[in-house]
Design an enzyme around this catalytic site. Structure first.
Site, PDB file in Angstrom:
ATOM      1  N   GLU A   1      15.352  -0.211  16.733  1.00 11.89           N
ATOM      2  CA  GLU A   1      16.428   0.763  16.847  1.00 11.89           C
ATOM      3  C   GLU A   1      17.872   0.094  16.752  1.00 11.89           C
ATOM      4  O   GLU A   1      18.684   0.510  15.980  1.00 11.89           O
ATOM      5  CB  GLU A   1      16.322   1.411  17.980  1.00 11.89           C
ATOM      6  CG  GLU A   1      17.330   2.422  18.064  1.00 11.89           C
ATOM      7  CD  GLU A   1      17.254   3.127  19.715  1.00 11.89           C
ATOM      8  OE1 GLU A   1      17.013   2.441  20.818  1.00 11.89           O
ATOM      9  OE2 GLU A   1      17.519   4.315  19.766  1.00 11.89           O
TER      10      GLU A   1
ATOM     11  N   CYS B   1      15.465   9.727  22.921  1.00 15.42           N
ATOM     12  CA  CYS B   1      15.713   8.547  23.484  1.00 15.42           C
ATOM     13  C   CYS B   1      14.874   7.312  23.244  1.00 15.42           C
ATOM     14  O   CYS B   1      14.931   6.369  23.378  1.00 15.42           O
ATOM     15  CB  CYS B   1      15.378   8.748  24.958  1.00 15.42           C
ATOM     16  SG  CYS B   1      16.204  10.181  25.812  1.00 15.42           S
TER      17      CYS B   1
ATOM     18  N   GLU C   1      24.240  19.766  24.231  1.00 15.78           N
ATOM     19  CA  GLU C   1      23.658  20.015  22.631  1.00 15.78           C
ATOM     20  C   GLU C   1      22.472  21.342  22.744  1.00 15.78           C
ATOM     21  O   GLU C   1      22.287  22.284  21.920  1.00 15.78           O
ATOM     22  CB  GLU C   1      23.087  18.857  22.189  1.00 15.78           C
ATOM     23  CG  GLU C   1      22.421  19.212  20.797  1.00 15.78           C
ATOM     24  CD  GLU C   1      21.641  18.067  20.128  1.00 15.78           C
ATOM     25  OE1 GLU C   1      21.688  17.040  20.794  1.00 15.78           O
ATOM     26  OE2 GLU C   1      21.207  18.191  19.007  1.00 15.78           O
TER      27      GLU C   1
ATOM     28  N   CYS D   1       8.888   5.009  29.530  1.00 13.63           N
ATOM     29  CA  CYS D   1       9.282   3.568  29.367  1.00 13.63           C
ATOM     30  C   CYS D   1       8.628   2.785  30.418  1.00 13.63           C
ATOM     31  O   CYS D   1       8.748   1.453  30.053  1.00 13.63           O
ATOM     32  CB  CYS D   1      10.908   3.546  29.546  1.00 13.63           C
ATOM     33  SG  CYS D   1      11.689   4.707  28.494  1.00 13.63           S
TER      34      CYS D   1
ATOM     35  N   SER E   1      17.040  16.205  18.892  1.00  9.42           N
ATOM     36  CA  SER E   1      18.368  15.969  19.213  1.00  9.42           C
ATOM     37  C   SER E   1      19.075  15.101  18.538  1.00  9.42           C
ATOM     38  O   SER E   1      18.694  13.844  18.146  1.00  9.42           O
ATOM     39  CB  SER E   1      18.419  15.718  20.902  1.00  9.42           C
ATOM     40  OG  SER E   1      19.647  15.084  21.187  1.00  9.42           O
TER      41      SER E   1
ATOM     42  N   GLU F   1      23.265  15.683  25.565  1.00 12.49           N
ATOM     43  CA  GLU F   1      22.027  16.408  25.197  1.00 12.49           C
ATOM     44  C   GLU F   1      21.725  17.713  25.611  1.00 12.49           C
ATOM     45  O   GLU F   1      21.323  18.751  25.159  1.00 12.49           O
ATOM     46  CB  GLU F   1      20.501  15.502  25.484  1.00 12.49           C
ATOM     47  CG  GLU F   1      19.508  15.845  24.486  1.00 12.49           C
ATOM     48  CD  GLU F   1      18.311  14.759  24.944  1.00 12.49           C
ATOM     49  OE1 GLU F   1      18.562  13.789  24.117  1.00 12.49           O
ATOM     50  OE2 GLU F   1      17.445  15.012  25.685  1.00 12.49           O
TER      51      GLU F   1
ATOM     52  N   LYS G   1      12.989  -0.680  20.773  1.00 13.31           N
ATOM     53  CA  LYS G   1      14.618  -0.905  20.848  1.00 13.31           C
ATOM     54  C   LYS G   1      15.028  -2.128  19.760  1.00 13.31           C
ATOM     55  O   LYS G   1      16.196  -1.912  19.494  1.00 13.31           O
ATOM     56  CB  LYS G   1      14.886  -1.239  22.237  1.00 13.31           C
ATOM     57  CG  LYS G   1      14.687  -0.128  23.171  1.00 13.31           C
ATOM     58  CD  LYS G   1      15.658   0.893  23.238  1.00 13.31           C
ATOM     59  CE  LYS G   1      15.313   2.462  23.993  1.00 13.31           C
ATOM     60  NZ  LYS G   1      15.840   3.596  23.521  1.00 13.31           N
TER      61      LYS G   1
ATOM     62  N   GLU H   1      22.198   2.994  10.812  1.00 12.39           N
ATOM     63  CA  GLU H   1      23.132   4.065  11.740  1.00 12.39           C
ATOM     64  C   GLU H   1      23.783   3.556  12.874  1.00 12.39           C
ATOM     65  O   GLU H   1      24.785   4.189  13.173  1.00 12.39           O
ATOM     66  CB  GLU H   1      22.338   5.140  11.883  1.00 12.39           C
ATOM     67  CG  GLU H   1      21.276   6.041  10.972  1.00 12.39           C
ATOM     68  CD  GLU H   1      20.003   5.289  10.943  1.00 12.39           C
ATOM     69  OE1 GLU H   1      19.653   4.049  11.106  1.00 12.39           O
ATOM     70  OE2 GLU H   1      19.129   6.263  10.443  1.00 12.39           O
TER      71      GLU H   1
END
Lengths: 386, 593
Positions: free
Chosen positions: B369, B307, B283, B523, B327, B280, B366, B374
């Protein structure tokens, strides 16, 4: 206390020269208007009976320059239909009451919250409103009124739920305090008054508090419009002086076989025949927002009660536990008692529950469900069980 | 100051204090249910009613401000009767299958029932009158209305903290319920799966979808190599449900416990958090170069962190026009997953099809996710099962592990090494701080100019934080940044994220880099963390995270030996083609309602 007979009155629907009354009000100091309404002893005509003059006084005392006058025209109490008649016949007097209230508290904006089912009245009400706006402009008032429509929820007649509804939220009562006079619609100081209250206030200004307070009793000054229905040969709208006994009322409107009168609608009290003589209609006895329902001996009081409970189980906003669940329990409870699926002594538990609802519910709806429940179950226990 | 008396004890408190708070100052406990310190006052359950001398009705202590001369009693006959009735009423509309319930022994209604409603049931069962259907459509949580007591904590959470309103109150009276848009299944509405509602539900009406049994099955399967990764926020919260106070770090014991549970390898999400910083950070610097030097109009700034899967779903629904600002880096969990079945398999000489990859997360999003289409760049499902902190506690208890007396141990090698920069990913501002520690050093060749590497302006619990850092004396490759002032912003909780996104969209804010975490506090306050989570608990977990950072041998992501090794052996350079293939992703525009 002296028991009064029945005395018909014609104040609410009396024709008045609005320009004349409003010109007087326009030239009257704010404090004087409030004092006159205080002196008249007028209490809110929606049912709760808060002194109107005090409400105005509290709202007037608030510093915020943005204040509101809200007319509660969400007439939803079962058996009440007097506000419809008032709006249909003398809407200009309602508007007149609002502009006087506005002058008294220092508000420039009025909102009428109209019951959804009364939408058919709206075109004529708006036409009259245009005329009214022209008139008060000529007199010099800086005040304007607009309409908001309800959508059929009984709870939106509760003042803070009504504000939520106006603001575009779910109609749920707020925590109080703050009270509407401090933080009402849009969080602004608000005087919210019933349709009939506003008309009565106008008439107090017209006739003077001395003349008005001659009517009625110490606790219940003046007269009141009653919506009379049920087992009566003469159903309809009647304006009567407050302070009569239920007996005097039944003598006039009963069919000769009246066994009970439900005073104040589903949230009111059931008066059985044996209590007609010693029960006064008014704040010292059984208060009412106007609904008077007569039942004769052909009626099952179980059906009456079931009907009310069914109504409340539907119309509770569902927010607070005592009301949301309590209403369902009362309804299911009487059904089971009737069917013999639970013991009749279960009614005693339900009466205790009704007491809890009265003290622990968030708003007036939940707090008053127990009124009808207790007075019907206590007076007609055998009809509920058998 | 306002003077009042509660249970005949005099107290003087500030104006605006509620009776509930005043009573707490006197150590008088008034039970509550709909009340939650993170949320606005509802006053709707009525469990907290108390008696005020002279008042017609009882009053809700949570909603009533104190007034001069009040005489309050919290334990009169009238109060006790009402409270018992209220708890009984709630039980009558709640499906009380407690012994089978996921929230058994951690249920606020159950606790109240223990105190007020033991013995014979007073009221009739109302659950049978409602046609309840359990909504299992979300991969993250289950919504069971038959256990719902309409306290509306979830609704207030979703609206106030998260600005989503995926769930709202529908209907009135006996038909009132907590519903979704058009009553659609939760998987088909604008829900970020953040689980903040799950964390605040007092009963079992909203619980995470658990995958404990599937994980046990994998562990017992001799043909499977089961690896587990643990997120940084788990180790500072896990202890709360295992007998420790909030804020106690239990990293070493957690690792031992996981080993005892039978995982073949106990690894650390912190490793891939460091990797995230490398990817990141690179990037970000590349984006800066493209915009500032090349004048590339197609490169979007500010860049947003990626994230937090709740945040990703939020922006996909609400601000799809800003997706290019995100990102392209996968979250640490998913980077780990992609590498587990490629790099790790290679290193350990394992057939990737035999690897079962489990992650322990503070998060319910999560789970969603891991299910995204993907997330299969290894050729397999990169992460097989996601468990919350709470689910790990259950496994530890199921296995009969005496957690308190465990010998601490360290993570296994290959993707087990981490740095302080990775640890602080668990707190709001942590990703930003970690990124700055590395990026600043890449650009200037020096450490960030903050004492002990602690970039304090990006820390703390303020909803939106901003900071700027002046770039001076750059190394040759980054001379174009000489004298530039790098502006960053951080938001946590989606209501704050929404505020920040509005500013970005309108052009009022000119940041270069923005960190967003879906959950309040980051988190550490995730939807999968121990219940209760509130401001005080979040603060303690945050302190634990920064203390963990200070105790680490390495504090900067680019110093992580495992990270250095993986670039040398496998990935080449940050943002290399292989890195892009495995560690980066793309996003999908979703409907706004």
């Amino acid at each position: 206390m002296k028991k009064r007979g029945l005395n018909k009155v014609d104040l609410i629907f009396e024709k008045v020269d609005l320009r004349e009354v409003l010109t007087v009000a326009y030239n009257m100091p704010q404090a004087e208007i409030i004092q006159k309404v205080l002196d008249s002893g007028l209490k809110g005509r929606g049912g709760a009976g808060f002194p109107t003059g005090l409400k105005w006084k509290y709202t007037a005392a608030e510093k915020d320059p943005d204040k509101y006058i809200v007319c509660n025209a969400d007439e939803g109490e079962p058996g009440t239909f007097k506000d419809r008649e008032i709006l249909d016949r003398v809407a200009y007097k309602v508007y007149g009451g609002m502009v006087i209230a506005g002058k008294a508290v220092g508000a420039k904006t009025g909102i009428v919250y109209l019951r959804g089912e009364y939408k058919f009245l709206l075109p004529q009400l708006l036409a009259e409103l245009d005329e009214f706006h022209r008139l008060i402009k000529e007199i010099g008032f800086d005040f304007s009124i607009s309409y908001r429509m309800g959508s059929g929820a009984y709870i939106c007649g509760e003042e803070s739920a009504l504000f939520e509804s106006i603001e575009g939220f779910r109609g749920e009562p707020r925590n109080k305090p703050p009270y509407p006079t401090v933080s009402g619609v849009f969080g602004k100081p608000t005087s919210i008054n019933n349709v009939e209250t506003l008309v009565t206030a106008l008439m107090v200004i017209k006739h003077g508090p001395e003349s008005y307070s001659q009517l009625g009793t110490k606790d219940s000054r003046g007269s009141k419009v009653f919506s009379i229905s049920g087992d009566t040969p003469t159903p309809g709208i009647f304006e009567l002086e407050l302070g009569m006994t239920v007996q005097a009322f039944v003598n006039e409107f009963g069919d000769g076989d009246t066994k009970a009168v439900q005073v104040g609608g589903a949230s009111g009290f059931c008066v059985p025949r044996k209590r007609f003589e010693d029960t006064i209609i008014g704040f010292e006895g059984v208060p009412t927002g106007g609904s008077m329902k007569l039942f004769n001996s052909s009626r099952s009081m179980y059906n009456v009660l079931h009907n009310y409970l069914d109504f409340f189980a539907e119309e509770s906003c569902g927010q607070c536990t005592p009301c949301r669940v309590g209403c369902q329990q009362l309804l299911k409870g009487v059904q089971k008692v009737k069917k013999g699926e639970v013991k009749s002594t279960y009614l005693t538990e339900l009466i205790k529950l009704a007491d809890t609802m009265k003290v622990a519910s968030k708003c007036g709806l939940g707090q008053s469900v127990g009124n009808a429940f207790k007075t019907i179950v206590e007076n007609f226990r055998e009809e509920i069980i058998y | 100051m306002i003077n009042l008396s509660i249970n005949n004890q005099k107290i003087s408190v500030e104006e605006g204090t509620t009776i509930l708070d005043a009573a707490r100052k006197l150590n008088i406990n008034i039970p509550t249910l709909c009340n939650h310190p993170d949320l606005c006052v509802a006053g709707n359950c009525r469990v907290c009613v108390v008696e005020q001398t002279g008042a017609r009705t009882l009053i809700a202590a949570c909603a009533m401000p104190v007034a001069e001369g009040m005489d309050i009693h919290t334990n009169t006959l009238k109060v006790r009767n009402a409270r018992k009735h209220i708890v009984e009423l709630l039980l009558s509309e709640h499906r009380s299958d407690c012994t089978k319930c996921y929230r058994n022994q951690n249920c606020e209604l159950q606790s109240l029932a223990n105190e007020f409603a033991f013995g014979d049931t007073i009221f009739l069962d109302l659950v049978e009158d409602h046609p309840y259907v359990i909504d299992r459509s979300s991969p993250s949580f289950i919504k069971d209305d038959s256990k719902c007591i309409r306290c509306q904590r979830c609704v207030r959470t979703c609206t106030e903290l998260q600005h989503i309103s995926a769930i709202a109150v529908a209907n009135k009276g006996m038909h009132q319920k907590i519903s979704s848009f058009h009553d659609k299944p939760m998987s088909h509405v604008v829900c970020t799966n953040c689980g903040q509602c799950v964390n605040r539900c007092p009963t079992g009406a909203l619980v995470e979808k658990t995958y404990i049994d599937q994980v046990w099955d994998a562990i017992y399967d001799p043909g499977k190599h089961v690896i587990v990764q643990t997120a940084p926020a788990v180790r500072v919260a896990l202890g709360e449900d295992l007998g420790y106070d909030p804020g106690e770090r239990v990293t070493g014991k957690m690792v031992t416990a996981l080993r005892q549970l039978g995982f073949d390898s106990v690894l650390d999400t912190d490793f891939s958090a460091d990797l995230t910083i490398m990817e990141e950070g690179t990037e970000f610097l590349t984006r800066l170069k493209k915009v500032l030097v090349d004048g590339d109009k197609n490169t979007a700034l500010p860049m947003f962190t990626s994230c937090s899967p709740g945040w990703i779903k939020f922006i996909e629904h609400k601000y799809p026009e800003l997706l290019n600002n995100l990102s392209t880096c996968k979250s640490p969990q998913q980077m780990f997953g992609a590498l587990a079945k490629t790099y790790y398999a290679q290193k350990k000489n394992l057939d990737p099809s035999t690897i079962v990859s489990v992650s322990i997360m503070p998060c319910t999003a999560k789970k969603y996710e891991a299910d995204r289409p993907e997330m299969r760049s290894s050729g397999y499902k990169d992460i097989d099962y996601v468990l919350t902190t709470r689910e790990l506690v259950i496994m530890v208890k199921q296995a009969g592990i005496d957690f308190r007396n465990l010998e601490p141990s360290g993570f296994d090698s290959v993707m087990g090494e981490s740095t302080g920069a990775a640890v602080i990913f668990g707190a709001t501002g942590g990703v930003m701080e970690a990124a700055l520690r590395t990026a600043y050093e890449i650009v200037t060749g020096r450490e960030v100019p903050f004492k002990n590497l602690n970039i304090t302006p990006v820390r703390g619990m303020e909803g939106i934080k901003e900071a700027s850092i002046k770039i001076e004396d750059c190394v040759d490759d980054w001379k174009f940044l000489e004298g530039a002032e790098l502006k960053v912003a951080i938001a946590h909780g989606l209501t704050n994220a929404n505020k920040l996104m509005r500013l970005v969209r309108s052009g009022e804010a000119s940041y270069h880099f923005i960190e967003i975490m879906a959950c309040p506090g980051g988190c550490l306050g995730g939807g999968g963390q121990p219940i209760p989570t509130n401001a005080e608990v979040r603060k303690r977990r945050m302190n634990a995270i920064y203390s963990e950072d200070e105790h680490m041998e390495f504090r900067k992501s680019h110093d992580n030996p495992d990270v250095i090794a993986i670039y040398e052996e496998f990935l080449g350079q940050p943002n290399s083609e292989r890195a892009h293939e495995l560690l980066h992703t793309h996003y999908t525009e979703r409907e706004a309602y």
